[in-house]
Design an enzyme around this catalytic site. Structure first.
Site, PDB file in Angstrom:
ATOM      1  N   TRP A 197      -4.108   0.117   3.923  1.00  0.00           N
ATOM      2  CA  TRP A 197      -3.489   1.148   4.769  1.00  0.00           C
ATOM      3  C   TRP A 197      -3.159   0.594   6.167  1.00  0.00           C
ATOM      4  O   TRP A 197      -3.932  -0.183   6.723  1.00  0.00           O
ATOM      5  CB  TRP A 197      -4.445   2.339   4.875  1.00  0.00           C
ATOM      6  N   GLN A 199       3.897   7.685   1.922  1.00  0.00           N
ATOM      7  CA  GLN A 199       3.298   6.879   2.985  1.00  0.00           C
ATOM      8  C   GLN A 199       3.208   5.454   2.468  1.00  0.00           C
ATOM      9  O   GLN A 199       2.562   5.201   1.433  1.00  0.00           O
ATOM     10  CB  GLN A 199       1.893   7.425   3.296  1.00  0.00           C
ATOM     11  N   ASP A 212      -0.014  16.775   9.686  1.00  0.00           N
ATOM     12  CA  ASP A 212       0.497  17.080   8.347  1.00  0.00           C
ATOM     13  C   ASP A 212       1.152  18.464   8.233  1.00  0.00           C
ATOM     14  O   ASP A 212       0.665  19.338   7.501  1.00  0.00           O
ATOM     15  CB  ASP A 212      -0.620  16.920   7.296  1.00  0.00           C
ATOM     16  N   TRP A 215       0.825  -1.220   0.000  1.00  0.00           N
ATOM     17  CA  TRP A 215       0.000   0.000   0.000  1.00  0.00           C
ATOM     18  C   TRP A 215       0.855   1.263   0.000  1.00  0.00           C
ATOM     19  O   TRP A 215       1.810   1.376   0.750  1.00  0.00           O
ATOM     20  CB  TRP A 215      -0.882   0.012   1.250  1.00  0.00           C
ATOM     21  N   MET A 216       0.433   2.256  -0.823  1.00  0.00           N
ATOM     22  CA  MET A 216       1.050   3.585  -0.748  1.00  0.00           C
ATOM     23  C   MET A 216      -0.072   4.611  -0.654  1.00  0.00           C
ATOM     24  O   MET A 216      -1.135   4.421  -1.249  1.00  0.00           O
ATOM     25  CB  MET A 216       1.881   3.848  -2.010  1.00  0.00           C
ATOM     26  N   ASN A 217       0.144   5.711   0.081  1.00  0.00           N
ATOM     27  CA  ASN A 217      -0.763   6.844  -0.063  1.00  0.00           C
ATOM     28  C   ASN A 217       0.020   8.134  -0.269  1.00  0.00           C
ATOM     29  O   ASN A 217       0.765   8.208  -1.256  1.00  0.00           O
ATOM     30  CB  ASN A 217      -1.866   6.889   1.001  1.00  0.00           C
ATOM     31  N   ASP A 218      -0.096   9.124   0.590  1.00  0.00           N
ATOM     32  CA  ASP A 218       0.347  10.490   0.282  1.00  0.00           C
ATOM     33  C   ASP A 218       1.814  10.614  -0.137  1.00  0.00           C
ATOM     34  O   ASP A 218       2.685   9.976   0.465  1.00  0.00           O
ATOM     35  CB  ASP A 218       0.197  11.374   1.520  1.00  0.00           C
ATOM     36  N   GLU A 239      -6.630  18.057   5.975  1.00  0.00           N
ATOM     37  CA  GLU A 239      -5.420  17.240   5.958  1.00  0.00           C
ATOM     38  C   GLU A 239      -4.433  17.872   4.978  1.00  0.00           C
ATOM     39  O   GLU A 239      -4.828  18.618   4.068  1.00  0.00           O
ATOM     40  CB  GLU A 239      -5.752  15.810   5.501  1.00  0.00           C
TER      41      GLU A 239
HETATM   42  N1  DQQ Z   1      -2.741  10.339   5.278  1.00  0.00           N
HETATM   43  C1  DQQ Z   1      -1.784  10.367   6.339  1.00  0.00           C
HETATM   44  C2  DQQ Z   1      -2.197  11.479   7.237  1.00  0.00           C
HETATM   45  C3  DQQ Z   1      -2.971  12.358   6.323  1.00  0.00           C
HETATM   46  C4  DQQ Z   1      -3.713  11.392   5.465  1.00  0.00           C
HETATM   47  C5  DQQ Z   1      -1.786   9.033   7.026  1.00  0.00           C
HETATM   48  C6  DQQ Z   1      -4.167  11.953   4.165  1.00  0.00           C
HETATM   49  O1  DQQ Z   1      -1.070  12.146   7.783  1.00  0.00           O
HETATM   50  O2  DQQ Z   1      -3.797  13.241   7.033  1.00  0.00           O
HETATM   51  O3  DQQ Z   1      -1.369   8.023   6.155  1.00  0.00           O
HETATM   52  O4  DQQ Z   1      -4.375  10.974   3.209  1.00  0.00           O
END
Ligand code: DQQ
Length: 590
Positions: A94, A86, A199, A67-70, A253
């Site tokens: 997640w 992330q 953030d 998994w990847m996010n921000d 965020e």
């Molecule tokens: N993703 C992060 C948080 C942020 C959110 C956690 C936004 O710091 O607020 O993985 O996608």
């Protein structure tokens, strides 16, 4: 030997802190729980390699698995672009969030390094959440949010801000990071729930030589950008008032705050630049809707506040970077090429079990440059970075032709699943357009009602991408021109996924927005990056962007086709179409 290494490392950290001008070294952080990654991120998991993977991108950034996010802390340092992200080392969903780290010389050919930050301290034991990079005396430091259940006060789970510095600044790859002993440098202020405080942005330096940065938060249902000031980047003082806040927008965020040249030049400027020649952009990621909204306005340095140029288009209320899937984005000033770059997280639209089965989830949007629109200074324009041209292989074109209602025209390609397409259409006589009100809240609905397959007046016209030969699968990217009946026109811009896959599982929303069309305009243009399961659209030179995630079952790889169509009764003149076939980038270890 191990002791010696540890000593050396501690000494280097101390030296680095002193060189950064960071005051007073505190005592070492208390180590509570070490959450080790499941193994190195350097090798793609065997499971991924063994699976057929029709949805993995060829030129968008993705880690090898999981998994990847921000995107976090993007920057340029000593010849390399750095991207942190992330990342969950354990699964395609997640959780266990670390900072993955990749470097590249062109923001396309990325190489994966070891994790930059992982949860190993009491204040971040459940995750190293999003944050940013700031250059202090030419050396980057990272601010991020630690997530922990160690409670200082009332709440069970707490978000705290923390800082990390590179262990060796002469290493252009910045391979090792260490958390400073003063962490956490910030906890939630009074009146803010400590689960709604996260953030931190890139810092900017005021004329008083104090750093500023903002942290996203909410109070009741008001989104807030809480402002902090610091002389040494370690001890932060909360300003009396937030930089900005907007009622009824919910948790903000990943805020982002940066200047742009008011002259609408494409050149970017450093985050600390202020003055009358500058406008500022405040971007907020709305937790409630998972959309990134921005507002252009004025940064009043006297009292550190932001005033949007148009209150109706305030942050969280008006314009979005992208009207499809695009979230938690972040910009940085690329002093290598004097431009501001935008990166954004593009999540899946598939169901979780599909992500687990393919063993990965998400990609980053293709890097975009952003600048102020000369025609409308309340809006920014976005465009894929020029480096994309280094991936061009074969060029396929269609020359000038009239498109009548009905039959589609095929664009010859060898692999329609990885393309950069640009197409210009001539605008016909606008008087013939359907009378229809379109606004921000109706656009998406209208995109499904005026779908590519339905006949209209001026449009729908545009492209079918990732289409099967029989067009039973297709993602339609198109315009539909409408009149408000009072002498003004709008182009509805749609990215319709409703027929993108024969599978019924994925979300198939028809995304959309609109662009005002002026009497003197002659051309409607689309640029569409097609990359297996992502379709990134830039309409009218980047005035509106829409990113879709689609999962064709037949229109995959060489089977994927591209067509041009017009389903309006008014003939449309295609001026020119170019579809570049794209090389596949091999994202691997450094
Ligand atoms: N993703 C992060 C948080 C942020 C959110 C956690 C936004 O710091 O607020 O993985 O996608």
């Amino acid at each position: 030997m191990a002791m010696l290494l540890l000593c050396c490392r501690a000494l280097m950290v101390a030296l680095a802190l002193l060189m950064l001008g960071v005051a007073e070294l505190g005592s070492a952080s208390h180590h509570v729980r070490f959450l080790a990654p499941s193994g190195s991120q350097l090798s793609a998991s065997a499971a991924v390699a063994a699976l057929p993977q029709p949805y993995r991108a060829s030129f968008h950034f993705q880690p090898p698995d999981n998994w990847m996010n921000d995107p976090n802390g993007p920057m340029f340092y000593k010849g390399y672009y750095h991207l942190f992200y992330q990342w969950n080392p354990y699964a395609a969903v997640w959780g266990n969030i670390t900072w993955g780290h990749a470097v590249s010389t062109d923001m396309i050919r990325w190489h994966i390094l070891d994790l930059a930050l992982l949860p190993d301290q009491w204040y971040d034991q459940y995750g190293c959440w999003s944050g940013s990079a700031t250059f202090l005396n030419g050396k980057p430091v990272l601010l991020y949010t630690g997530w922990s259940n160690v409670s200082f006060s009332r709440d069970n789970q707490v978000q705290m801000q923390a800082m990390a510095i590179a262990v060796n600044y002469s290493d252009p790859l910045l391979r090792q990071w260490t958390k400073i002993p003063q962490n956490p440098i910030l906890t939630a202020p009074d009146g803010i729930n400590s689960t709604k405080f996260r953030d931190p942005t890139t810092g900017w330096l005021g004329k008083d030589d104090k750093w500023r940065m903002i942290v996203g938060a909410k109070r009741k249902h008001r989104g807030l950008a809480i402002l902090y000031r610091s002389s040494d980047f370690v001890q932060w003082e909360k300003a009396k008032h937030p930089l900005h806040s907007v009622a009824r927008t919910g948790m903000w965020e990943c805020p982002d705050f940066y200047p742009m040249l008011a002259s609408a030049s494409r050149n970017g400027i450093d985050t600390s630049v202020t003055g009358p020649h500058v406008k500022h952009v405040l971007k907020v990621s709305l937790d409630d809707t998972k959309h990134d909204y921005y507002a252009v306005g004025t940064y009043v340095t006297g009292n550190d506040s932001f005033i949007p140029t148009n209150a109706k288009l305030d942050a969280g209320l008006g314009l979005r970077y992208d009207y499809g899937k695009y979230y938690a984005s972040k910009t940085f000033f690329d002093d290598n090429k004097g431009r501001r770059i935008l990166l954004g997280w593009v999540n899946e639209s598939s169901i979780e079990s599909a992500d687990i089965a393919k063993n990965w989830s998400s990609m980053q949007g293709f890097p975009r440059i952003v600048w102020l629109d000369a025609e409308n200074s309340e809006r920014i324009l976005q465009w894929p970075i020029d480096e994309i041209k280094s991936l061009y292989k074969q060029k396929n074109t269609l020359e000038s032709m009239r498109l009548d209602i009905g039959p589609v025209v095929k664009v010859k390609t060898t692999n329609g699943a990885q393309l950069d397409i640009e197409v210009d259409f001539a605008l016909p006589e606008l008087k013939q357009a359907e009378k229809l009100e379109v606004n921000a809240s109706s656009a998406q609905q209208l995109c499904s009602e005026r779908a590519s397959s339905r006949s209209g007046l001026v449009g729908p016209f545009g492209l079918l991408v990732l289409a099967s030969e029989d067009q039973s699968e297709q993602t339609a990217v198109f315009f539909y021109i409408v009149s408000d009946g009072r002498g003004s026109w709008n182009a509805l811009v749609c990215s319709d996924q409703s027929r993108s896959s024969l599978s019924t599982d994925p979300d198939k929303t028809a995304y959309g927005s609109f662009i005002p069309v002026f009497g003197n305009e002659t051309t409607m243009s689309l640029r569409v990056l097609v990359d297996h399961s992502i379709v990134e659209t830039f309409a009218q030179g980047g005035k509106v962007c829409i990113t879709s995630r689609v999962y064709p079952t037949k229109a995959i790889n060489e089977e994927a086709q591209v067509y041009v169509f017009n389903n309006g009764s008014v003939p449309i003149q295609l001026k020119k179409l170019t579809a570049w076939e794209m090389e596949t980038v091999d994202i691997g270890p450094f």
